[in-house]
Design a protein around this motif. Sequence first.
Motif, PDB file in Angstrom:
ATOM      1  N   SER A 124       0.811  -1.221   0.000  1.00 25.20           N
ATOM      2  CA  SER A 124       0.000   0.000   0.000  1.00 25.20           C
ATOM      3  C   SER A 124       0.846   1.273   0.000  1.00 25.20           C
ATOM      4  N   GLY A 125       2.160   1.143   0.258  1.00 24.60           N
ATOM      5  CA  GLY A 125       2.976   2.353   0.303  1.00 24.60           C
ATOM      6  C   GLY A 125       4.346   2.058   0.855  1.00 24.60           C
ATOM      7  N   GLY A 126       5.171   3.088   0.913  1.00 19.07           N
ATOM      8  CA  GLY A 126       6.542   2.919   1.371  1.00 19.07           C
ATOM      9  C   GLY A 126       6.610   2.305   2.761  1.00 19.07           C
ATOM     10  N   THR A 127       5.752   2.771   3.641  1.00 14.81           N
ATOM     11  CA  THR A 127       5.801   2.272   5.021  1.00 14.81           C
ATOM     12  C   THR A 127       5.552   0.766   5.065  1.00 14.81           C
ATOM     13  N   GLU A 128       4.568   0.304   4.314  1.00 12.62           N
ATOM     14  CA  GLU A 128       4.298  -1.141   4.330  1.00 12.62           C
ATOM     15  C   GLU A 128       5.462  -1.912   3.697  1.00 12.62           C
ATOM     16  N   SER A 129       6.027  -1.389   2.605  1.00  9.55           N
ATOM     17  CA  SER A 129       7.172  -2.062   1.976  1.00  9.55           C
ATOM     18  C   SER A 129       8.326  -2.175   2.966  1.00  9.55           C
ATOM     19  N   ILE A 130       8.577  -1.077   3.694  1.00  8.18           N
ATOM     20  CA  ILE A 130       9.678  -1.057   4.663  1.00  8.18           C
ATOM     21  C   ILE A 130       9.392  -2.016   5.819  1.00  8.18           C
ATOM     22  N   CYS A 131       8.158  -1.979   6.310  1.00 10.99           N
ATOM     23  CA  CYS A 131       7.792  -2.914   7.394  1.00 10.99           C
ATOM     24  C   CYS A 131       8.044  -4.350   6.949  1.00 10.99           C
ATOM     25  N   ILE A 176      17.306   8.190   7.908  1.00  7.21           N
ATOM     26  CA  ILE A 176      16.413   7.164   7.358  1.00  7.21           C
ATOM     27  C   ILE A 176      14.964   7.540   7.639  1.00  7.21           C
ATOM     28  N   HIS A 177      14.063   7.132   6.771  1.00 11.13           N
ATOM     29  CA  HIS A 177      12.657   7.487   6.976  1.00 11.13           C
ATOM     30  C   HIS A 177      12.132   6.851   8.274  1.00 11.13           C
ATOM     31  N   PRO A 178      11.280   7.589   9.020  1.00  7.81           N
ATOM     32  CA  PRO A 178      10.754   7.057  10.290  1.00  7.81           C
ATOM     33  C   PRO A 178      10.012   5.731  10.133  1.00  7.81           C
ATOM     34  N   CYS A 219      17.713   9.890   0.653  1.00 10.17           N
ATOM     35  CA  CYS A 219      16.948  10.111   1.877  1.00 10.17           C
ATOM     36  C   CYS A 219      15.972  11.267   1.653  1.00 10.17           C
ATOM     37  N   PHE A 220      14.875  11.222   2.383  1.00 12.01           N
ATOM     38  CA  PHE A 220      13.872  12.285   2.242  1.00 12.01           C
ATOM     39  C   PHE A 220      14.411  13.663   2.647  1.00 12.01           C
ATOM     40  N   PRO A 221      15.035  13.804   3.832  1.00 10.26           N
ATOM     41  CA  PRO A 221      15.313  15.186   4.286  1.00 10.26           C
ATOM     42  C   PRO A 221      16.245  15.986   3.378  1.00 10.26           C
ATOM     43  N   VAL A 271      17.951  -1.234   0.568  1.00 13.57           N
ATOM     44  CA  VAL A 271      18.031   0.136   0.042  1.00 13.57           C
ATOM     45  C   VAL A 271      16.625   0.714   0.014  1.00 13.57           C
ATOM     46  N   ASP A 272      16.432   1.820   0.731  1.00 17.43           N
ATOM     47  CA  ASP A 272      15.132   2.487   0.687  1.00 17.43           C
ATOM     48  C   ASP A 272      15.132   3.469  -0.479  1.00 17.43           C
ATOM     49  N   ALA A 273      14.552   2.984  -1.590  1.00 14.49           N
ATOM     50  CA  ALA A 273      14.435   3.834  -2.783  1.00 14.49           C
ATOM     51  C   ALA A 273      12.977   4.216  -2.974  1.00 14.49           C
ATOM     52  N   CYS A 274      12.273   4.392  -1.844  1.00 15.92           N
ATOM     53  CA  CYS A 274      10.846   4.739  -1.948  1.00 15.92           C
ATOM     54  C   CYS A 274      10.669   5.976  -2.824  1.00 15.92           C
ATOM     55  N   VAL A 275      11.553   6.944  -2.619  1.00 11.72           N
ATOM     56  CA  VAL A 275      11.380   8.194  -3.355  1.00 11.72           C
ATOM     57  C   VAL A 275      12.178   8.190  -4.676  1.00 11.72           C
ATOM     58  N   ALA A 326      10.449   0.691  -3.129  1.00 12.89           N
ATOM     59  CA  ALA A 326      10.293   1.781  -4.109  1.00 12.89           C
ATOM     60  C   ALA A 326       8.804   2.058  -4.301  1.00 12.89           C
ATOM     61  N   ASP A 327       8.441   3.333  -4.292  1.00 12.50           N
ATOM     62  CA  ASP A 327       7.016   3.683  -4.332  1.00 12.50           C
ATOM     63  C   ASP A 327       6.567   4.110  -5.723  1.00 12.50           C
ATOM     64  N   VAL A 328       5.658   3.308  -6.288  1.00 11.20           N
ATOM     65  CA  VAL A 328       5.081   3.727  -7.577  1.00 11.20           C
ATOM     66  C   VAL A 328       4.247   4.988  -7.357  1.00 11.20           C
ATOM     67  N   HIS A 329       3.751   5.155  -6.112  1.00 10.84           N
ATOM     68  CA  HIS A 329       2.910   6.346  -5.864  1.00 10.84           C
ATOM     69  C   HIS A 329       3.725   7.609  -5.543  1.00 10.84           C
ATOM     70  N   LYS A 330       5.041   7.556  -5.751  1.00 10.43           N
ATOM     71  CA  LYS A 330       5.814   8.810  -5.654  1.00 10.43           C
ATOM     72  C   LYS A 330       6.216   9.184  -7.097  1.00 10.43           C
ATOM     73  N   TYR A 331       7.519   8.994  -7.452  1.00 15.06           N
ATOM     74  CA  TYR A 331       7.897   9.411  -8.817  1.00 15.06           C
ATOM     75  C   TYR A 331       7.469   8.411  -9.897  1.00 15.06           C
TER      76      TYR A 331
HETATM   77  C1  LIG Z   1      12.722   7.861   1.472  1.00 14.01           C
HETATM   78  C2  LIG Z   1      11.329   7.505   1.930  1.00 14.01           C
HETATM   79  N1  LIG Z   1      11.086   6.297   2.447  1.00 14.01           N
HETATM   80  C3  LIG Z   1       9.853   5.933   2.857  1.00 14.01           C
HETATM   81  C4  LIG Z   1       8.790   6.793   2.773  1.00 14.01           C
HETATM   82  C5  LIG Z   1       7.442   6.367   3.288  1.00 14.01           C
HETATM   83  O1  LIG Z   1       6.507   6.256   2.262  1.00 14.01           O
HETATM   84  P1  LIG Z   1       4.933   6.259   2.504  1.00 14.01           P
HETATM   85  O2  LIG Z   1       4.567   7.630   2.978  1.00 14.01           O
HETATM   86  O3  LIG Z   1       4.385   5.902   1.167  1.00 14.01           O
HETATM   87  O4  LIG Z   1       4.601   5.230   3.520  1.00 14.01           O
HETATM   88  C6  LIG Z   1       9.005   8.075   2.237  1.00 14.01           C
HETATM   89  C7  LIG Z   1       7.908   9.040   2.138  1.00 14.01           C
HETATM   90  O5  LIG Z   1       8.079  10.178   1.788  1.00 14.01           O
HETATM   91  C8  LIG Z   1      10.312   8.437   1.797  1.00 14.01           C
HETATM   92  O6  LIG Z   1      10.567   9.656   1.282  1.00 14.01           O
END
Ligand SMILES: Cc1ncc(COP(=O)(O)O)c(C=O)c1O
Length: 436
Positions: A94-101, A129-131, A177-179, A202-206, A236-241
């Motif tokens: 469903s999203g980055g958080t679920e993929s990471i979990c 790293i993303h929370p 990284c996000f920040p 590797v967190d390539a969500c973004v 990696a999030d299809v719902h981002k880029y």
């Molecule tokens: C690098 C990175 N990882 C993970 C996430 C979490 O993604 P999501 O908000 O889809 O759960 C984000 C969200 O911005 C992100 O930038």
Amino acid sequence: MKLPTNGLSKDEVVARMEAHRRTDADWRGGKTFSLIYNAGADVTEVLDEAARMFLHTNALSFSAFPSLRRFEAEILAISADLFGAPDAAGSLTSGGTESICMAVKTARDLARAERPSVTRPQMIVPATIHPAFHKAAHYFDVQAVVVPVGPDFRVPPEAVRAALTDDTVMIVGSAPCFPFGVIDPIPELAAIAAERGILMHVDACVGGYFLPFLERLGEAVPPWDFRVPGVTSISADVHKYGFASKGASVVLYRSRELRRKQFFAYVDWPGGLYASPAMAGSRGGAPIAGAWAVLNFLGERGFVELARRTMATTRRILDGVRAIPGLSVMGAPSMSIFAFTSQTLDIYGIGELLEGGGWRIDRQQLPPSLHLMVSPAHEAVAGKFLEDLAAAARSVEGRPPANEGMAAMYGMLATLPDRSAVSRVVLDFLDSFDRI
Ligand SMILES: Cc1ncc(COP(=O)(O)O)c(C=O)c1O
């Protein structure tokens, strides 16, 4: 509040929804700098159509909805190919958080299966790293060992090596990284992981659906994907880029065996045999169909063109920010996400003035900064944004830090004795959201 006794007419329901969304962020007008990745009206129309066609479907049963199985398998295969390992196996989430979990749970369960001496598994994560990794650590009882980043906002490999213990099961890096939008030194981190025989995520969500196209444009992209030996999983999030609507991300593993550690099955339920790949049970088909639709609608050329436009806009905004006296860009961003700060101006005050002008822009802390995530739709508004930013910077000149709004909130939080007190304030805030 009670459920209305008599239902409203459809027109009335729609009218009320219209009224409620009047104060929502103006993402179509390019006013939001995160949350929504706007690739333009043609992509939005394709997503609307996919949602219309598949809203009333459920990916819990692929036998009932083989279309969704097909979409999911193709999204995963395309992603595996884009990330340099066509044989990688994954899941749509469903999203980055679920993929990471799921990646964290997989690491924990692999350790449980193969390293019985590890009673409290640890993963080493950069401070940036993303929370979602801390959330996963909390949910799955894995300890997140945080390593500070260097002056370039990347995690130093030697500091990661120094943090290794007998309980370390995984090293994590971001791409980016996000920040600060910088890519961690993935080859060095993956080499340490491989040497120790542990996992490297590797967190390539973004960055997952942006960096491959930047590379095709001939830009210098630091290595981050499965082509790097030792990388064992990628989110990696299809719902981002990838420009899909919210609810679509992938988690990919280098091998099918590793992915098996993610799955769940319960076979003693009177309701029948139950198995699911990731966290969710029932899953709406609209985000899955939307993700498939947008990948096929844009194709490689479409994504490369969007990456080209996004980078041109990013560079224009970066140059514009650097040209404003008092503002500076943090680090050397690897793609279209970056933060800027100021040693002399009230940066949160600038954020508030921009917000007053309708811009939605994230505030960051440690240190205070503003954060931008550039989408193709910002091409049309970059000039106006820079004008408003310059005007905001001018109007806070010589002014002490604002004592209201966000600056005041961060100021107040900074005076609290410890981080758990800050956490309580934030949780109280969350608790207040159900008040009508
Ligand atoms: C690098 C990175 N990882 C993970 C996430 C979490 O993604 P999501 O908000 O889809 O759960 C984000 C969200 O911005 C992100 O930038």
